[in-house]
Every structure is written in structure tokens, then in C-alpha cells.
Design an enzyme around this catalytic site. Structure first.
Site, PDB file in Angstrom:
ATOM      1  N   GLY A 281      -2.802   1.034  -7.698  1.00 21.66           N
ATOM      2  CA  GLY A 281      -4.055   0.592  -8.326  1.00 21.66           C
ATOM      3  C   GLY A 281      -5.219   0.992  -7.422  1.00 21.66           C
ATOM      4  O   GLY A 281      -5.105   1.899  -6.596  1.00 21.66           O
ATOM      5  N   ARG A 282      -6.337   0.253  -7.582  1.00 19.26           N
ATOM      6  CA  ARG A 282      -7.544   0.618  -6.829  1.00 19.26           C
ATOM      7  C   ARG A 282      -7.339   0.499  -5.323  1.00 19.26           C
ATOM      8  O   ARG A 282      -7.868   1.301  -4.555  1.00 19.26           O
ATOM      9  CB  ARG A 282      -8.704  -0.265  -7.259  1.00 19.26           C
ATOM     10  CG  ARG A 282      -9.115  -0.089  -8.699  1.00 19.26           C
ATOM     11  CD  ARG A 282      -9.707   1.310  -8.901  1.00 19.26           C
ATOM     12  NE  ARG A 282      -9.932   1.573 -10.309  1.00 19.26           N
ATOM     13  CZ  ARG A 282     -11.037   1.224 -10.961  1.00 19.26           C
ATOM     14  NH1 ARG A 282     -11.992   0.603 -10.328  1.00 19.26           N
ATOM     15  NH2 ARG A 282     -11.173   1.488 -12.241  1.00 19.26           N
ATOM     16  N   ILE A 283      -6.587  -0.528  -4.896  1.00 13.63           N
ATOM     17  CA  ILE A 283      -6.383  -0.699  -3.448  1.00 13.63           C
ATOM     18  C   ILE A 283      -5.483   0.427  -2.925  1.00 13.63           C
ATOM     19  O   ILE A 283      -5.766   1.036  -1.888  1.00 13.63           O
ATOM     20  CB  ILE A 283      -5.786  -2.088  -3.133  1.00 13.63           C
ATOM     21  CG1 ILE A 283      -6.777  -3.182  -3.531  1.00 13.63           C
ATOM     22  CG2 ILE A 283      -5.442  -2.202  -1.650  1.00 13.63           C
ATOM     23  CD1 ILE A 283      -6.230  -4.607  -3.446  1.00 13.63           C
TER      24      ILE A 283
ATOM     25  N   ARG B  33       3.753   2.405 -12.141  1.00 14.92           N
ATOM     26  CA  ARG B  33       4.222   2.343 -13.531  1.00 14.92           C
ATOM     27  C   ARG B  33       3.735   3.536 -14.316  1.00 14.92           C
ATOM     28  O   ARG B  33       4.444   4.113 -15.116  1.00 14.92           O
ATOM     29  CB  ARG B  33       3.703   1.072 -14.199  1.00 14.92           C
ATOM     30  CG  ARG B  33       4.662  -0.088 -14.111  1.00 14.92           C
ATOM     31  CD  ARG B  33       4.004  -1.306 -14.634  1.00 14.92           C
ATOM     32  NE  ARG B  33       2.636  -1.396 -14.082  1.00 14.92           N
ATOM     33  CZ  ARG B  33       1.830  -2.416 -14.242  1.00 14.92           C
ATOM     34  NH1 ARG B  33       2.213  -3.426 -14.960  1.00 14.92           N
ATOM     35  NH2 ARG B  33       0.619  -2.449 -13.704  1.00 14.92           N
TER      36      ARG B  33
ATOM     37  N   ILE C  26       0.977  -5.761   2.266  1.00 15.29           N
ATOM     38  CA  ILE C  26      -0.301  -6.467   2.170  1.00 15.29           C
ATOM     39  C   ILE C  26      -0.457  -7.038   0.759  1.00 15.29           C
ATOM     40  O   ILE C  26      -1.550  -7.435   0.366  1.00 15.29           O
ATOM     41  CB  ILE C  26      -1.497  -5.521   2.448  1.00 15.29           C
ATOM     42  CG1 ILE C  26      -1.299  -4.218   1.690  1.00 15.29           C
ATOM     43  CG2 ILE C  26      -1.709  -5.295   3.917  1.00 15.29           C
ATOM     44  CD1 ILE C  26      -2.546  -3.657   1.151  1.00 15.29           C
ATOM     45  N   ALA C  27       0.653  -7.044  -0.004  1.00 23.97           N
ATOM     46  CA  ALA C  27       0.549  -7.427  -1.415  1.00 23.97           C
ATOM     47  C   ALA C  27       0.816  -8.921  -1.591  1.00 23.97           C
ATOM     48  O   ALA C  27      -0.127  -9.708  -1.724  1.00 23.97           O
ATOM     49  CB  ALA C  27       1.503  -6.582  -2.236  1.00 23.97           C
ATOM     50  N   ARG C  28       2.064  -9.291  -1.631  1.00 24.56           N
ATOM     51  CA  ARG C  28       2.446 -10.696  -1.774  1.00 24.56           C
ATOM     52  C   ARG C  28       3.782 -10.906  -1.105  1.00 24.56           C
ATOM     53  O   ARG C  28       4.649 -10.033  -1.139  1.00 24.56           O
ATOM     54  CB  ARG C  28       2.627 -11.061  -3.256  1.00 24.56           C
ATOM     55  CG  ARG C  28       1.358 -11.459  -3.965  1.00 24.56           C
ATOM     56  CD  ARG C  28       0.824 -12.825  -3.491  1.00 24.56           C
ATOM     57  NE  ARG C  28      -0.395 -13.176  -4.191  1.00 24.56           N
ATOM     58  CZ  ARG C  28      -1.620 -12.806  -3.843  1.00 24.56           C
ATOM     59  NH1 ARG C  28      -1.818 -12.077  -2.759  1.00 24.56           N
ATOM     60  NH2 ARG C  28      -2.670 -13.176  -4.555  1.00 24.56           N
TER      61      ARG C  28
ATOM     62  N   GLU D 175       5.139 -18.370   2.516  1.00 29.96           N
ATOM     63  CA  GLU D 175       4.041 -18.612   3.459  1.00 29.96           C
ATOM     64  C   GLU D 175       3.343 -19.938   3.125  1.00 29.96           C
ATOM     65  O   GLU D 175       3.332 -20.327   1.961  1.00 29.96           O
ATOM     66  CB  GLU D 175       3.030 -17.449   3.410  1.00 29.96           C
ATOM     67  CG  GLU D 175       2.330 -17.284   2.085  1.00 29.96           C
ATOM     68  CD  GLU D 175       1.446 -16.023   2.068  1.00 29.96           C
ATOM     69  OE1 GLU D 175       1.922 -14.931   2.432  1.00 29.96           O
ATOM     70  OE2 GLU D 175       0.275 -16.161   1.663  1.00 29.96           O
TER      71      GLU D 175
ATOM     72  N   HIS E  91      -2.099 -13.635   6.206  1.00 31.34           N
ATOM     73  CA  HIS E  91      -2.693 -13.346   4.889  1.00 31.34           C
ATOM     74  C   HIS E  91      -4.226 -13.202   5.004  1.00 31.34           C
ATOM     75  O   HIS E  91      -4.973 -13.980   4.386  1.00 31.34           O
ATOM     76  CB  HIS E  91      -2.318 -14.439   3.882  1.00 31.34           C
ATOM     77  CG  HIS E  91      -2.377 -13.956   2.464  1.00 31.34           C
ATOM     78  ND1 HIS E  91      -1.511 -14.359   1.492  1.00 31.34           N
ATOM     79  CD2 HIS E  91      -3.219 -13.077   1.852  1.00 31.34           C
ATOM     80  CE1 HIS E  91      -1.816 -13.778   0.349  1.00 31.34           C
ATOM     81  NE2 HIS E  91      -2.855 -12.975   0.541  1.00 31.34           N
ATOM     82  N   ILE E  92      -4.644 -12.207   5.773  1.00 28.30           N
ATOM     83  CA  ILE E  92      -6.088 -12.047   6.032  1.00 28.30           C
ATOM     84  C   ILE E  92      -6.614 -10.670   5.636  1.00 28.30           C
ATOM     85  O   ILE E  92      -7.693 -10.273   6.072  1.00 28.30           O
ATOM     86  CB  ILE E  92      -6.410 -12.302   7.527  1.00 28.30           C
ATOM     87  CG1 ILE E  92      -5.592 -11.363   8.438  1.00 28.30           C
ATOM     88  CG2 ILE E  92      -6.176 -13.754   7.889  1.00 28.30           C
ATOM     89  CD1 ILE E  92      -6.044 -11.391   9.898  1.00 28.30           C
TER      90      ILE E  92
HETATM   91  C1  GLV Z   1      -5.277 -11.993  -1.730  1.00 28.62           C
HETATM   92  O1  GLV Z   1      -4.130 -12.038  -1.452  1.00 28.62           O
HETATM   93  C2  GLV Z   1      -5.762 -11.666  -3.031  1.00 28.62           C
HETATM   94  O2  GLV Z   1      -4.974 -11.630  -3.978  1.00 28.62           O
HETATM   95  O3  GLV Z   1      -6.957 -11.431  -3.157  1.00 28.62           O
END
Ligand code: GLV
Length: 339
Positions: free
Chosen positions: A159-161, A181, A240-242, A271, A289-290
Site C-alpha cells: 500500500g502507500r506505506i 493482493r 512494522i505492521a501488526r 503487546e 509500537h512507535i
Molecule cells: C499504528 O499502528 C497505526 O495503525 O496507525
């Protein structure tokens, strides 16, 4: 005298952002950051017209049961796996998230973890702070890490990130592969210098694998023991997702046994509790989670949440037009918003 609408904010937020909200509504902001139980959420949300919540607040059908008042629920985050959007829609509540504003900061942070994990920044700093440098006779071949430049970057979830992460790879002269996808439009692929491959190929080829998937039931343990086994022993994994997208126990085992070189993790299954085996390893960089937590971006996210609440409640210039709704059709069921 008109009675002001009420908005609950589930955690402390930037005072100037709260002040902007308070120009229009009666703000009840929690002074302490802490998780709320379903019963607490139910009670809080029953007494307000709007709310601003975040990932640790799980809003599902049971929390919304019997709620006739709540109109808008703004989530502080782009990911919204803490919300049951269908249940919110059924309850006539507009939900919103904070997309776009955090793309570049999260991409920066993915790179911070890639570089820190590859070059052993965390472990080296711990060693130095422990006073072990002086008198250590540190050798020329100590602290060897992995080069990032010139390697293959794999991005799972484009996606965008993911695209923002890919664009940065040009400066490191990296080959970029991605799995998603759907294929990106060709001009975007060209701009990102990225090539679509199947997931097995991505796992086999990536020197750095960055996860940017949304957390859905299908994506639970998208990287587990079987996937880790397909990766290079010299590879670095960045999440860095979940939490929950990676099987943290399997990852800790692979890192411990040298089947994966290193990892950089900002998110964890369960977490704020982190798998104890990860805490024992020196080849993993851990953060709480920063990824979106830059001065500007967290303020931007808070402001977007406020914009959504105010617009949904019919205030301000964007009255009736929340900027980032998740279920905008809900608004068709409301009476015309207050001008
Ligand atoms: C952080 O985890 C967000 O979903 O913005």
C-alpha cells in the site's frame, strides 16, 4: 442555553488538539494512558456523542449493545483491527482512521529498524552502555553486521506505506521486490522501482523483508515457521505492521538457531507483552509500537481524529464531511447534520 455534545477521549492527547475539540464540544479526556475493559468502554461510549480511541480499545458488538447515542468513533491509527466496523455500521456509528498522514514517518521507521538490525545498533549500544568498550580490546573484526546497500528489499503488502519504503530504496541502490493482493499500476511500479513476485519467491529472494500488511484473520501468522524456513539465513525481517502477522515464538526460534540473521520489530503478538524468547536475543531490535511517533505525525493523527469527530457531529468548515471515514454510508441514515 444549548447543551454541548459530549466527546470522550480514551487517552491523554496533545493539549492544543484537545483545546480545538473543546471549542465545540464538552471533552472528557482520560488523564492516564491505560487499556479499558469492554465493560468500561461500554459505559463510556453510552454517555457520549463521539469518541476518540486507539488500538488498545477494542470496540465490538458487545461494547455497542444498547448504545443509542454514539455517532462517531475516531481511531488514532491507520490500522483499525481493534474496531468491528460492521458492528459500528449496524449501530449507526461513523468510524474513522488516520491514513496517509503517517505514511512517510512509518516508512522512515521501517528503515530505522532495517539499518539498526542489520548493523547491530541496539546490541552495540547496550554493550557500550554496560561499560564493556573500555579495556575490551575490541577487534577489527568485531561487531560485523550486514550491508543494506545493494541488497534485495522485499515488501509484503504494497500500500502507500510499502510504496514509501520502496521509494527510499533507490538511495541504497537496492533491488525491490513486492508481493501484494493486486499489482500496482505500472507508473507506480516504475516510480518505486519495484517488481511484483509471488510470496514464495519474495521469501526466498529478500535480504530484507518488511511487513506492511493489514492485520486480518487471513494474515494471522502470515510469517510463521514454514515461511521463515524459506528465507535466507542471512535475511533480516522487519515488522512494522501488526503483532500477530508474525508467529513471534517461531521467529525467536529461527533467530536463536541462526536460521535468520536478525529482525527489527515494532509490533508484537499480545503487546504490550513481548514474547520472552525475543527479549533474550541480541540479534533483534525491539521497540514499543512507535513507527508513527514523530512530533509532526502524531499531532497530525490526533488532528485528523478531531476533524472526523467534529465533521461527523456537524461542526466546523467540513461539517457533514469527515475526512477519513471507514463506513461513510452510515451518514445517509442520519438526519441532516447541524449546520
Ligand atoms: C499504528 O499502528 C497505526 O495503525 O496507525
Amino acid at each position: 442555553m444549548t447543551v454541548k455534545l459530549k466527546v470522550w477521549v480514551s487517552r491523554p492527547l496533545f493539549p492544543e488538539v484537545l483545546a480545538r475539540l473543546a471549542e465545540y464540544v464538552d471533552v472528557q479526556a482520560e488523564a492516564v494512558e491505560r487499556p479499558h475493559s469492554a465493560a468500561e468502554l461500554k459505559e463510556k461510549l453510552a454517555g457520549v456523542d463521539g469518541a476518540i480511541v486507539a488500538l488498545s480499545d477494542r470496540v465490538d458488538a458487545s461494547v455497542l449493545e444498547g448504545n443509542r447515542r454514539l455517532k462517531v468513533l475516531a481511531n488514532l491509527g491507520v490500522g483499525y483491527n481493534n474496531l468491528d466496523v460492521e458492528a459500528l455500521t449496524r449501530a449507526g456509528v461513523l468510524a474513522s482512521n488516520t491514513p496517509e498522514v503517517l505514511n512517510e514517518s512509518v516508512a522512515d521507521y521501517a528503515w530505522a529498524l532495517m539499518l539498526a538490525a542489520a548493523r547491530r545498533v541496539g546490541a552495540a549500544e547496550r554493550w557500550l552502555r554496560a561499560g564493556q568498550w573500555a579495556g575490551s580490546r575490541m577487534r577489527f573484526d568485531d561487531w560485523l553486521g550486514l550491508d543494506v546497500h545493494g541488497r534485495t528489499l522485499g515488501i509484503l503488502g504494497m500500500g502507500r506505506i510499502g510504496q514509501a519504503i520502496a521509494r527510499r530504496a533507490a538511495g541504497f541502490d537496492m533491488r525491490v521486490l513486492y508481493h501484494n493482493r493486486s499489482r500496482l499500476p505500472e507508473p507506480v511500479e516504475r516510480e518505486c522501482r519495484a517488481t511484483l513476485v509471488g510470496k514464495p519467491e519474495l521469501l526466498r529472494q529478500a535480504d530484507f523483508l518488511v511487513l506492511v500488511l493489514p492485520f486480518t484473520p487471513e494474515n494471522r501468522h502470515a510469517i510463521g515457521a514454514a515461511e521463515l524456513a524459506q528465507m535466507k539465513r542471512t535475511a533480516v525481517l522487519v515488522n512494522i505492521a501488526r503483532g500477530g502477522i508474525v508467529d513471534d515464538a517461531a521467529l525467536a526460534e529461527a533467530l536463536r538457531d541462526g536460521r535468520l540473521a536478525a529482525a527489527g520489530l515494532d509490533v508484537f503478538e499480545g503487546e504490550p507483552v513481548v514474547h520472552p524468547d525475543l527479549l533474550l536475543l541480541d540479534n533483534v531490535v525491539l521497540s514499543p509500537h512507535i513507527a508513527s511517533a514523530s512530533e509532526d505525525t502524531r499531532r497530525g493523527m490526533a488532528n485528523i481524529a478531531v476533524d472526523n469527530v467534529l465533521a461527523a457531529l456537524g461542526y466546523g468548515e467540513a461539517a457533514g464531511k469527515p475526512p477519513t471515514p471507514l463506513n461513510p454510508a452510515v451518514m445517509n441514515r442520519w438526519k441532516a447534520p447541524k449546520a
